[in-house]
Design a protein around this motif. Structure first.
Motif, PDB file in Angstrom:
ATOM      1  N   ALA A 230       0.835  -1.201   0.000  1.00  0.00           N
ATOM      2  CA  ALA A 230       0.000   0.000   0.000  1.00  0.00           C
ATOM      3  C   ALA A 230       0.873   1.256   0.000  1.00  0.00           C
ATOM      4  O   ALA A 230       1.907   1.315   0.679  1.00  0.00           O
ATOM      5  N   TRP A 231       0.446   2.291  -0.757  1.00  0.00           N
ATOM      6  CA  TRP A 231       1.252   3.505  -0.890  1.00  0.00           C
ATOM      7  C   TRP A 231       1.592   4.142   0.450  1.00  0.00           C
ATOM      8  O   TRP A 231       2.751   4.558   0.660  1.00  0.00           O
ATOM      9  N   PRO A 232       0.657   4.266   1.421  1.00  0.00           N
ATOM     10  CA  PRO A 232       1.020   4.891   2.702  1.00  0.00           C
ATOM     11  C   PRO A 232       2.116   4.138   3.448  1.00  0.00           C
ATOM     12  O   PRO A 232       2.884   4.755   4.194  1.00  0.00           O
ATOM     13  N   MET A 233       2.187   2.828   3.257  1.00  0.00           N
ATOM     14  CA  MET A 233       3.221   2.057   3.942  1.00  0.00           C
ATOM     15  C   MET A 233       4.555   2.122   3.191  1.00  0.00           C
ATOM     16  O   MET A 233       5.622   1.993   3.794  1.00  0.00           O
ATOM     17  N   GLN A 234       4.497   2.334   1.891  1.00  0.00           N
ATOM     18  CA  GLN A 234       5.719   2.476   1.100  1.00  0.00           C
ATOM     19  C   GLN A 234       6.328   3.868   1.273  1.00  0.00           C
ATOM     20  O   GLN A 234       7.540   4.034   1.174  1.00  0.00           O
ATOM     21  N   HIS A 235       5.484   4.872   1.526  1.00  0.00           N
ATOM     22  CA  HIS A 235       5.938   6.257   1.712  1.00  0.00           C
ATOM     23  C   HIS A 235       5.307   6.828   2.988  1.00  0.00           C
ATOM     24  O   HIS A 235       4.525   7.783   2.921  1.00  0.00           O
ATOM     25  N   PRO A 236       5.624   6.257   4.134  1.00  0.00           N
ATOM     26  CA  PRO A 236       4.908   6.617   5.363  1.00  0.00           C
ATOM     27  C   PRO A 236       5.108   8.054   5.818  1.00  0.00           C
ATOM     28  O   PRO A 236       4.190   8.657   6.371  1.00  0.00           O
ATOM     29  N   VAL A 237       6.294   8.622   5.605  1.00  0.00           N
ATOM     30  CA  VAL A 237       6.528   9.997   6.056  1.00  0.00           C
ATOM     31  C   VAL A 237       5.627  10.959   5.296  1.00  0.00           C
ATOM     32  O   VAL A 237       4.946  11.809   5.888  1.00  0.00           O
ATOM     33  N   TRP A 238       5.601  10.821   3.969  1.00  0.00           N
ATOM     34  CA  TRP A 238       4.727  11.683   3.174  1.00  0.00           C
ATOM     35  C   TRP A 238       3.258  11.435   3.497  1.00  0.00           C
ATOM     36  O   TRP A 238       2.456  12.373   3.590  1.00  0.00           O
ATOM     37  N   ALA A 239       2.889  10.170   3.653  1.00  0.00           N
ATOM     38  CA  ALA A 239       1.497   9.843   3.971  1.00  0.00           C
ATOM     39  C   ALA A 239       1.088  10.451   5.307  1.00  0.00           C
ATOM     40  O   ALA A 239      -0.013  10.993   5.447  1.00  0.00           O
ATOM     41  N   SER A 240       1.981  10.383   6.292  1.00  0.00           N
ATOM     42  CA  SER A 240       1.688  10.959   7.606  1.00  0.00           C
ATOM     43  C   SER A 240       1.488  12.470   7.515  1.00  0.00           C
ATOM     44  O   SER A 240       0.535  13.025   8.081  1.00  0.00           O
ATOM     45  N   LEU A 241       2.385  13.144   6.789  1.00  0.00           N
ATOM     46  CA  LEU A 241       2.262  14.597   6.627  1.00  0.00           C
ATOM     47  C   LEU A 241       0.958  14.970   5.923  1.00  0.00           C
ATOM     48  O   LEU A 241       0.242  15.878   6.348  1.00  0.00           O
ATOM     49  N   ILE A 242       0.645  14.252   4.848  1.00  0.00           N
ATOM     50  CA  ILE A 242      -0.557  14.566   4.075  1.00  0.00           C
ATOM     51  C   ILE A 242      -1.809  14.353   4.922  1.00  0.00           C
ATOM     52  O   ILE A 242      -2.713  15.207   4.963  1.00  0.00           O
ATOM     53  N   TRP A 243      -1.887  13.211   5.609  1.00  0.00           N
ATOM     54  CA  TRP A 243      -3.050  12.929   6.453  1.00  0.00           C
ATOM     55  C   TRP A 243      -3.212  13.991   7.536  1.00  0.00           C
ATOM     56  O   TRP A 243      -4.318  14.496   7.771  1.00  0.00           O
ATOM     57  N   SER A 244      -2.146  14.323   8.226  1.00  0.00           N
ATOM     58  CA  SER A 244      -2.234  15.270   9.345  1.00  0.00           C
ATOM     59  C   SER A 244      -2.661  16.653   8.872  1.00  0.00           C
ATOM     60  O   SER A 244      -3.541  17.287   9.475  1.00  0.00           O
ATOM     61  N   VAL A 245      -2.035  17.142   7.792  1.00  0.00           N
ATOM     62  CA  VAL A 245      -2.392  18.466   7.269  1.00  0.00           C
ATOM     63  C   VAL A 245      -3.838  18.478   6.789  1.00  0.00           C
ATOM     64  O   VAL A 245      -4.586  19.439   7.032  1.00  0.00           O
ATOM     65  N   LEU A 246      -4.272  17.409   6.137  1.00  0.00           N
ATOM     66  CA  LEU A 246      -5.651  17.327   5.650  1.00  0.00           C
ATOM     67  C   LEU A 246      -6.647  17.350   6.807  1.00  0.00           C
ATOM     68  O   LEU A 246      -7.671  18.045   6.753  1.00  0.00           O
ATOM     69  N   ILE A 247      -6.343  16.601   7.870  1.00  0.00           N
ATOM     70  CA  ILE A 247      -7.231  16.571   9.038  1.00  0.00           C
ATOM     71  C   ILE A 247      -7.314  17.956   9.679  1.00  0.00           C
ATOM     72  O   ILE A 247      -8.394  18.419  10.065  1.00  0.00           O
ATOM     73  N   ILE A 248      -6.168  18.644   9.791  1.00  0.00           N
ATOM     74  CA  ILE A 248      -6.174  20.004  10.367  1.00  0.00           C
ATOM     75  C   ILE A 248      -7.040  20.938   9.532  1.00  0.00           C
ATOM     76  O   ILE A 248      -7.885  21.672  10.058  1.00  0.00           O
ATOM     77  N   LEU A 249      -6.847  20.927   8.217  1.00  0.00           N
ATOM     78  CA  LEU A 249      -7.590  21.831   7.347  1.00  0.00           C
ATOM     79  C   LEU A 249      -9.098  21.578   7.435  1.00  0.00           C
ATOM     80  O   LEU A 249      -9.894  22.512   7.563  1.00  0.00           O
ATOM     81  N   VAL A 250      -9.482  20.312   7.403  1.00  0.00           N
ATOM     82  CA  VAL A 250     -10.908  19.977   7.396  1.00  0.00           C
ATOM     83  C   VAL A 250     -11.547  20.277   8.746  1.00  0.00           C
ATOM     84  O   VAL A 250     -12.568  20.977   8.835  1.00  0.00           O
ATOM     85  N   PHE A 251     -10.948  19.770   9.821  1.00  0.00           N
ATOM     86  CA  PHE A 251     -11.622  19.869  11.117  1.00  0.00           C
ATOM     87  C   PHE A 251     -11.444  21.239  11.767  1.00  0.00           C
ATOM     88  O   PHE A 251     -12.299  21.650  12.554  1.00  0.00           O
ATOM     89  N   ARG A 252     -10.380  21.970  11.443  1.00  0.00           N
ATOM     90  CA  ARG A 252     -10.303  23.345  11.937  1.00  0.00           C
ATOM     91  C   ARG A 252     -11.386  24.198  11.288  1.00  0.00           C
ATOM     92  O   ARG A 252     -12.047  24.998  11.950  1.00  0.00           O
ATOM     93  N   THR A 253     -11.577  23.997   9.986  1.00  0.00           N
ATOM     94  CA  THR A 253     -12.636  24.736   9.288  1.00  0.00           C
ATOM     95  C   THR A 253     -14.007  24.433   9.883  1.00  0.00           C
ATOM     96  O   THR A 253     -14.803  25.345  10.149  1.00  0.00           O
ATOM     97  N   LEU A 254     -14.283  23.149  10.108  1.00  0.00           N
ATOM     98  CA  LEU A 254     -15.582  22.748  10.663  1.00  0.00           C
ATOM     99  C   LEU A 254     -15.765  23.267  12.088  1.00  0.00           C
ATOM    100  O   LEU A 254     -16.847  23.731  12.458  1.00  0.00           O
TER     101      LEU A 254
END
Length: 264
Positions: A230-254
């Motif tokens: 799976a891509w997140p396991m092959q590139h975990p650092v990037w996946a972690s950054l993308i997930w965290s930033v996405l969660i901040i953007l979505v839930f801070r807005t809400l």
């Protein structure tokens, strides 16, 4: 930003005056470290390390760190719900300040508490045999990803705290979804040991991405550990950054929108 820092300072001062909040927040993760290390160490087969207890401890600790920072979500939600219940939020609304500052300040203060918790937890982990095998910069980067995930999840807690009527409901609402999120992951056992559909969920779980990235940066993955395709396991650092930033953007807005609507 100035308003947010004022609110953050207020919450940090509150923590120092109620030290039992920090003490009780440390007890659970310390118990997890000790219990998982000595109860499951030597019983769970980690690919590349076998049934080695020291090998499992090194595999485990990134999962415990990640669980600790995400479980702070419940405290964030309960704190905001408590402020609303006591009418403190209404006082803030009467002041000439940015509406999002109340929530941003609260989440920043929770981040400070999370940093202190991680420091203590890392010391306990070293005492039970955890070691890192990468340079200091990579180890710091691993902890940075953990803190970013914790900060992202604190915004989920903020939204929950604004959506319920009591701190008790916020605590329950903040924990009920965290248990499946953290256990259907690669935190405590390799995802390959799960049924196929759960393995897929675990590999794409944002929690798993941060755990995998931290293990990689700490040097806690055995040399022969089979990394899933799976891509997140092959590139975990990037996946972690993308997930965290996405969660901040979505839930801070809400959360800020929820706060403003309540204001209106």
């Amino acid at each position: 930003m100035s308003d947010s820092l004022v609110i953050a300072r207020r919450n940090v001062i509150r923590m120092t005056r109620i030290p039992e909040m920090l003490i009780f927040g440390l007890i659970q993760p310390i118990m997890f470290v000790v219990l998982f290390s000595y109860v499951f160490g030597g019983s769970i087969n980690v690919p590349g390390a076998g049934l080695s207890a020291p090998g499992y401890r090194e595999f485990l600790m990134a999962g415990i760190f990640a669980q600790t920072v995400t479980f702070a979500t419940a405290g964030a939600g309960a704190g905001i719900a408590d402020d609303m219940h006591k009418g403190l939020i209404d006082r803030f609304r009467s002041l000439p300040m940015a509406r999002g500052a109340v929530l941003t300040g609260r989440t920043l203060a929770d981040l400070v508490q999370t940093v202190l918790t991680l420091v203590v937890l890392a010391v306990v982990a070293v005492l039970v045999g955890w070691r890192t095998h990468e340079n200091f910069g990579k180890v710091l980067a691993g902890f940075g990803l953990l803190l970013l995930l914790g900060y992202a999840f604190s915004w989920i807690g903020a939204l929950i705290g604004l959506s319920v009527r009591t701190p008790e409901a916020a605590t329950s609402g903040g924990l009920i979804w965290l248990f499946p999120l953290t256990f259907v992951s690669n935190a405590f056992v390799p995802a390959a040991n799960m049924p196929a559909f759960l393995e897929t969920i675990a590999n794409w779980n944002p929690f798993s991405a941060t755990v995998q990235a931290s293990r990689q940066l700490f040097g806690n993955l055995p040399e022969d550990y089979p990394v899933p395709d799976a891509w997140p396991m092959q590139h975990p650092v990037w996946a972690s950054l993308i997930w965290s930033v996405l969660i901040i953007l979505v839930f801070r807005t809400l959360a800020v929108r929820k706060y403003r609507r309540a204001d209106g």
